[in-house]
Design an enzyme around this catalytic site. Structure first.
Site, short mmCIF file in Angstrom:
data_model
loop_
_atom_site.label_atom_id
_atom_site.label_comp_id
_atom_site.label_asym_id
_atom_site.label_seq_id
_atom_site.Cartn_x
_atom_site.Cartn_y
_atom_site.Cartn_z
N ASP A 11 -12.38 56.91 145.93
CA ASP A 11 -11.60 56.75 144.70
C ASP A 11 -10.60 57.90 144.62
O ASP A 11 -10.99 59.07 144.69
CB ASP A 11 -12.49 56.76 143.47
CG ASP A 11 -13.40 55.55 143.39
OD1 ASP A 11 -13.05 54.51 143.99
OD2 ASP A 11 -14.45 55.63 142.74
N ASP A 130 -15.05 43.39 139.54
CA ASP A 130 -15.93 44.27 138.77
C ASP A 130 -16.74 43.39 137.84
O ASP A 130 -16.17 42.61 137.06
CB ASP A 130 -15.13 45.30 137.98
CG ASP A 130 -14.46 46.32 138.88
OD1 ASP A 130 -15.06 46.66 139.93
OD2 ASP A 130 -13.36 46.79 138.56
#
EC number: 4.3.2.10
Length: 259
Positions: A11, A130
């Site tokens: 990330d 997600d």
């Protein structure tokens, strides 16, 4: 049978790699280019980069990271985060990424999947999902709902239905992230992974919750995933990629031998 892939996930926030829990409390852990080189040399099969503060202002920073990574490693890698147009996809691919991942943008404009697959081939288009477990309710037959905007916005979309639609639109792969499990190191969401893997004919990457090599063995076997994303367990030095692969090999999971 194809080898299962082990994929470290990085990330990136403002040019630095970070890690959080359930999309919160991110801490800086290193330089993404240096970490990419480390994982490439350590035996990773692929890498995934997410620009978690994606914005117009930050886009140039991430493109620069992608170019440097492409010059440094010789395994496939994908990039996601804030990519919402065909031009954005093209920029990332031209910078050197093999795949581009679309998530919130695809929920808001599903045709971006079709556009991307037609322009670049479906092998270049990854659907990022997600997901949160919400229980069965009207419109959410599977009990799993798609969330966007970093897990903050519920969509009313059933995860299985969305996976099937994205496949029909031309997605070549799904990266399936359980926000409930993300960063917990308590194991992947096996039921969710199995439901999606059984529903679609394209590869599914399991994401969220890896803490031990046994967790990967479980999701690659019982969850029927084609690949497993890892982050915390390798970012903080608990395990190496080759230790994980060795464990999987010893427990009957076919992996590319790099040790």
């Amino acid at each position: 049978m194809l080898s299962k892939r082990i994929i470290p996930c990085l990330d990136v926030r403002a040019g630095k790699t970070t890690k959080g829990i359930k999309f919160q409390n991110n801490v800086e852990i290193g330089d993404p280019v240096e970490m990419a080189k480390f994982y490439y040399e350590a035996g990773a099969d692929e890498l995934v980069f997410y620009d978690i503060t994606a914005s117009h202002e930050q886009r140039g920073i991430m493109i620069d990271v992608v170019k440097k990574v492409a010059e440094t490693i010789f395994i496939p890698f994908s990039v996601g985060g804030g990519i919402s147009t065909l031009e954005g996809m093209r920029a990332v691919l031209l910078a050197g990424a093999e795949k581009v991942s679309v998530n919130s943008a695809a929920v808001k404009n599903p045709d971006i999947i079709r556009q991307g697959s037609r322009a670049f081939g479906n092998q270049c288009v990854v659907l990022g999902m997600d997901v949160k477990h919400v229980g069965e309710k009207p419109g959410i037959a599977s009990g799993y709902e798609i969330v966007i905007n970093g897990g903050r916005s519920y969509t009313g979309m059933d995860a299985i239905a969305w996976a099937l639609k994205a496949q029909d639109l031309g997605a070549g792969e799904i990266c399936l992230n359980s926000i409930d499990a993300d960063g917990t190191k308590d194991g992947y969401e096996i039921n969710l992974t199995r439901l999606v893997s059984d529903a679609v004919d394209i590869p599914v990457i399991a994401s969220g919750g890896a803490g031990t090599p046994a967790h990967l063995a479980h999701v690659l076997d019982q969850g029927r995933a084609d690949a497993a994303l890892i982050a915390s367990m390798v970012h903080f030095g608990t395990y190496t990629v080759n230790q994980i692969k060795g464990y999987l090999h010893d427990h009957g999971v076919k992996v590319r031998k790099t040790w």
